[in-house]
Write a protein that holds these residues in place. Structure first.
Motif, short mmCIF file in Angstrom:
data_model
loop_
_atom_site.label_atom_id
_atom_site.label_comp_id
_atom_site.label_asym_id
_atom_site.label_seq_id
_atom_site.Cartn_x
_atom_site.Cartn_y
_atom_site.Cartn_z
N ARG A 80 6.56 74.89 -46.06
CA ARG A 80 7.52 75.27 -47.09
C ARG A 80 8.13 74.06 -47.78
O ARG A 80 8.77 74.21 -48.83
N ASP A 132 6.60 70.88 -51.65
CA ASP A 132 7.06 70.39 -52.96
C ASP A 132 7.67 69.00 -52.86
O ASP A 132 7.72 68.27 -53.86
N ARG A 161 13.77 76.43 -57.46
CA ARG A 161 12.90 77.21 -56.57
C ARG A 161 13.25 76.95 -55.11
O ARG A 161 12.98 77.78 -54.26
N SER A 162 13.88 75.79 -54.82
CA SER A 162 14.41 75.53 -53.48
C SER A 162 15.28 74.29 -53.52
O SER A 162 15.24 73.51 -54.48
N ILE A 220 18.17 81.61 -53.16
CA ILE A 220 17.17 80.54 -53.21
C ILE A 220 17.20 79.79 -51.88
O ILE A 220 18.28 79.42 -51.40
N PRO A 221 16.05 79.52 -51.26
CA PRO A 221 16.06 78.82 -49.97
C PRO A 221 16.63 77.40 -50.09
O PRO A 221 16.29 76.66 -51.02
N ALA A 222 17.52 77.07 -49.18
CA ALA A 222 18.09 75.72 -49.08
C ALA A 222 17.68 75.18 -47.71
O ALA A 222 18.25 75.55 -46.69
N PHE A 223 16.67 74.31 -47.69
CA PHE A 223 16.14 73.79 -46.44
C PHE A 223 17.04 72.66 -45.95
O PHE A 223 17.37 71.73 -46.70
N ALA A 250 16.30 69.03 -55.21
CA ALA A 250 16.00 70.41 -55.59
C ALA A 250 14.66 70.42 -56.31
O ALA A 250 14.40 69.58 -57.18
N PHE A 259 16.66 70.98 -50.80
CA PHE A 259 16.34 70.29 -49.55
C PHE A 259 17.39 69.21 -49.35
O PHE A 259 17.52 68.30 -50.18
#
Length: 277
Positions: A12, A15, A54-55, A76-79, A100, A57
């Motif tokens: 995941r 990116d 899209r995410s 929205i996924p926040a890793f 991001a 990090f």
């Protein structure tokens, strides 16, 4: 949607991998419709410009700084990873706290972009992303309404360009020309005088160009080292030089852009006079 990450190999996070590999990113980002925004300030400017993530990090240390952003984009996924994990994945020590992956906006239409502009910058084949970012920052600060880039110019939405510009690549409308120097015809059709910055014997000085007070002006700046092509110089209305002292023959393209933008900027619009009752 905060998602703790324990494995640096988690797919995941693809990116964000190997961001130091310039050639890979130049292919990957436009092809997949993404770009990388680095730091809380830049992420906020991208979102303020209407771009969609899209995410995210980031490391836990930076959660408070972006808590409002993550709440607004909670779907929205926040890793979330450790600082060491971020460095392992992206390839360098991230001092600005957060990244991001952003959806790349649709390309702007050149004709529509020029319709309301009075000062335009054109970058011909500038390939150093630091110079591109610096030119955009100067454009934003000094009243340039739009930036056009040639087909072979570097990507204004490459991570380093964005970082150096401090996110002003999101503020200044820009578009990539499909043909060059044939693209000069679009500028002429829109009523622009075209001025090419070059070391030519018949050049106007930047002071002489500024004194003309052109209603609509496009400043054309060339690639590092070789400068503008002979075809572009022949097609432009004027060539323009910045007078040098102390035996210096020229400025870096980013520095030259700042000088040219400052010298030819339009005066700020006067506030409307109050109406009498």
């Amino acid at each position: 949607m905060i998602i703790p990450i324990e494995d640096a190999g988690d797919p995941r996070l693809n990116d964000y991998r190997n961001l130091t590999d310039v050639q890979l990113r130049k292919v990957k980002e436009p092809a997949e419709g993404l770009y990388i925004a680095e730091s809380g300030k830049v992420i906020r400017r991208a979102l303020a410009a209407g771009h969609v993530p899209r995410s995210f990090f980031l490391s836990e240390k930076w959660l408070p700084e972006l808590s409002d952003v993550l709440s607004e984009w909670e779907h929205i996924p926040a890793f979330l990873g450790t600082a060491n994990m971020l460095e392992e994945i992206i390839g360098f020590n991230l001092h600005r706290g957060a990244l991001a992956a952003m959806h790349r906006p649709e390309p702007a239409d050149v004709v529509k972009l020029l319709a309301g502009a009075r000062r335009v910058a054109v970058l011909e084949d500038v390939i150093d992303h630091t110079n591109i970012g610096a030119a955009f920052r100067s454009a934003a600060a000094l009243g340039v309404d739009a930036v056009l880039v040639s087909p072979r110019c570097g990507d204004p939405l490459y991570r380093r360009s964005i970082r150096v510009s401090m996110g002003t690549v999101f503020q200044v409308p820009w578009a990539r020309l499909s043909e060059w120097p044939a693209g000069l015809d679009l500028l002429r059709s829109a009523g622009f005088t075209t001025a090419a910055l070059a070391l030519a014997e018949n050049s106007l000085t930047i002071h002489e160009l500024a004194a003309r007070n052109e209603t609509r002006l496009a400043l054309i700046l060339g690639t590092e080292g070789d400068g503008l092509s002979a075809q572009t110089l022949a097609a432009a209305d004027f060539s323009v030089t910045i007078p040098m002292a102390a035996g210096v023959d020229s400025l870096n393209v980013a520095a030259a852009s700042a000088v040219a933008f400052f010298a030819t900027q339009l005066p700020p619009a006067k506030p409307a006079a109050p109406t009498s009752r």
